[in-house]
Every structure is written in structure tokens, then in C-alpha cells.
Design an enzyme around this catalytic site. Structure first.
Site, PDB file in Angstrom:
ATOM      1  N   HIS A  24       0.840  -1.208   0.000  1.00  0.00           N
ATOM      2  CA  HIS A  24       0.000   0.000   0.000  1.00  0.00           C
ATOM      3  C   HIS A  24       0.871   1.252   0.000  1.00  0.00           C
ATOM      4  O   HIS A  24       0.697   2.147  -0.835  1.00  0.00           O
ATOM      5  CB  HIS A  24      -0.914  -0.017   1.228  1.00  0.00           C
ATOM      6  CG  HIS A  24      -1.777   1.198   1.360  1.00  0.00           C
ATOM      7  ND1 HIS A  24      -3.118   1.185   1.047  1.00  0.00           N
ATOM      8  CD2 HIS A  24      -1.499   2.472   1.769  1.00  0.00           C
ATOM      9  CE1 HIS A  24      -3.625   2.392   1.260  1.00  0.00           C
ATOM     10  NE2 HIS A  24      -2.657   3.188   1.700  1.00  0.00           N
ATOM     11  N   GLU A  25       1.817   1.323   0.926  1.00  0.00           N
ATOM     12  CA  GLU A  25       2.661   2.508   1.038  1.00  0.00           C
ATOM     13  C   GLU A  25       3.626   2.627  -0.141  1.00  0.00           C
ATOM     14  O   GLU A  25       3.851   3.729  -0.665  1.00  0.00           O
ATOM     15  CB  GLU A  25       3.434   2.489   2.363  1.00  0.00           C
ATOM     16  CG  GLU A  25       2.558   2.531   3.605  1.00  0.00           C
ATOM     17  CD  GLU A  25       1.701   3.780   3.670  1.00  0.00           C
ATOM     18  OE1 GLU A  25       2.081   4.819   3.080  1.00  0.00           O
ATOM     19  OE2 GLU A  25       0.633   3.737   4.310  1.00  0.00           O
ATOM     20  N   HIS A  28       1.946   4.168  -3.202  1.00  0.00           N
ATOM     21  CA  HIS A  28       1.839   5.637  -3.174  1.00  0.00           C
ATOM     22  C   HIS A  28       3.139   6.271  -3.680  1.00  0.00           C
ATOM     23  O   HIS A  28       3.122   7.170  -4.529  1.00  0.00           O
ATOM     24  CB  HIS A  28       1.588   6.121  -1.737  1.00  0.00           C
ATOM     25  CG  HIS A  28       0.197   5.911  -1.248  1.00  0.00           C
ATOM     26  ND1 HIS A  28      -0.919   6.225  -1.987  1.00  0.00           N
ATOM     27  CD2 HIS A  28      -0.270   5.438  -0.051  1.00  0.00           C
ATOM     28  CE1 HIS A  28      -2.012   5.953  -1.287  1.00  0.00           C
ATOM     29  NE2 HIS A  28      -1.640   5.464  -0.117  1.00  0.00           N
TER      30      HIS A  28
END
Length: 223
Positions: A24-25, A28
Site C-alpha cells: 500500500h505505502e 503511493h
């Protein structure tokens, strides 16, 4: 919850949670890199190594304390947010949407992959229950992260997506909420507003969409 049950839960959910948070991170940061901001890239945050993404309090202490205090009925945590300098993006307002959307999108993809893996294990006749439960945990964890992060209030991804989509005047007004957004969201979570009005319907739609996408592979489960 007794100690053996706690250990069992950690063993089942540990790997899916690490993958869910890390990808997820990293997503980004990677999309920000593609759109012109190398901040996360230069800081080593676009990586599959989970350590740079782990926040000791938000990723470890808070979830464990809440899990123990509520008997597993309430769980909340967070990772270290990936630094993004939106002013460096090629088109800051538009690209903000893609950067914010990347995290939840990767969680949805992971939910699909875990579900497909579960289908494959069942079709292969794998009887070890642990692997099936890990796959189920992977689907659940990523579906929860997908739905929760899309809540339309900054600093959550859904809030930043909304800021990018709104006209300038409304976008500026909503962006001013961000310094207080975390506390507002926490209050709404405790009051069960987020669960009732957002998580329940979005989770339901998420599982229905996953079921629809997996329907072509149901032949794997046929004897």
C-alpha cells in the site's frame, strides 16, 4: 482472548498484514515517482522491505493493545505515511488523485490474489487448514484497508482523492480539514459511524465485486 488464541491469530494475520501495509505505502511512493515527485523514492520508501513503512506505535503497539483490550472486536492501526510533495507532481491536483488511489487499488488487487490463491489451494486438494485461513485473512485485511482508506476525509486516501476531484474552492476548504482529520475519523470510528455508514456497504460491494471477478475461476473448485 487467551494466549494460544492470540498467537494463532498473529500467525494467521501476520503475513497478510505485512504485505498489505508494505505494498500500500510503496504504491503511493511509486506512483508519485512516476508523476514527478521523487521524495519517497529518494528516501527509500518505494521498497518491498516492510521495515521503513512500520510505525512502532501505529503498526505494532496500538493494534495489539486494542486487540487485547476488546477481545479482538476492534482493531485499528496505521503505517508511516509515504512523504509526497504534491507541488512537484506534473499536474498536482490531478496527479494527487492517482497517488492517493494507488494504495487502495493495490489492496484490492491483493484481496483478489489471496482469494484466487485460496481457490487454487482448495482445487489442489490442500488440506492444511492454516494455509486456507491465511488466504482468508489476506482477503479480509486487504478488503478492510481498501474500504477504510477510501473514506472521503483527509488525510485518508479517499479524502485526498476527493480534494483532487472537487473544484478549487471546495477542494481548498476540504484540505484545511486534514490537520484534524485523523481525530475526526477516530471519533467517527469509536461512535461506529464509519462502520455503519461506510465500512459495511463498501465492504459488501467489495466482496460482491471480488466474487464476480472470481466467478470465471469457479471451475477450479469442481471435482
Amino acid at each position: 482472548m487467551n494466549f494460544p488464541d492470540l498467537i494463532q491469530t498473529i500467525l494467521i494475520y501476520g503475513l497478510p498484514v505485512v504485505f498489505a501495509i508494505t505494498l500500500h505505502e510503496a504504491a503511493h511512493g511509486y506512483v508519485a515517482h512516476l508523476r514527478g515527485d521523487n521524495t519517497a523514492w529518494m528516501m527509500g520508501r518505494v521498497t518491498l522491505n516492510p521495515m521503513p513503512h512500520i510505525d512502532p506505535m501505529g503498526t505494532l503497539v496500538m493494534p495489539i493493545v486494542l486487540f487485547l483490550a476488546t477481545g479482538g472486536n476492534f482493531l485499528f492501526g496505521y503505517a508511516r505515511p509515504v512523504p509526497v510533495n504534491f507541488s512537484r507532481l506534473h499536474h498536482p491536483k490531478r496527479d494527487m488523485v492517482w497517488v492517493a488511489l494507488a494504495g487502495p487499488a493495490v489492496n484490492f488487487i491483493q484481496a483478489f490474489v489471496w482469494a484466487f490463491a485460496m481457490y487454487g489451494l482448495i482445487a489442489a486438494g490442500v488440506e492444511e487448514r492454516y494455509f486456507i485461513e491465511v488466504c482468508k485473512a489476506g482477503v479480509k485485511v486487504n478488503a478492510v484497508m481498501f474500504a477504510f482508506n477510501l473514506f472521503p476525509l483527509p488525510p485518508l486516501d479517499g479524502g485526498r482523492i476527493l480534494v483532487g476531484l472537487l473544484p478549487w474552492k471546495q477542494a481548498v476548504w476540504l484540505s484545511r480539514v486534514e490537520p484534524y482529520g485523523f481525530y475526526i475519523v477516530m471519533a467517527l470510528v469509536i461512535l461506529k459511524v464509519v462502520d455503519t455508514l461506510w465500512m459495511a456497504p463498501i465492504m459488501s460491494l467489495t466482496f460482491e465485486l471480488l466474487s464476480l471477478m472470481l466467478s470465471p475461476f469457479e471451475f477450479l473448485l469442481k471435482p
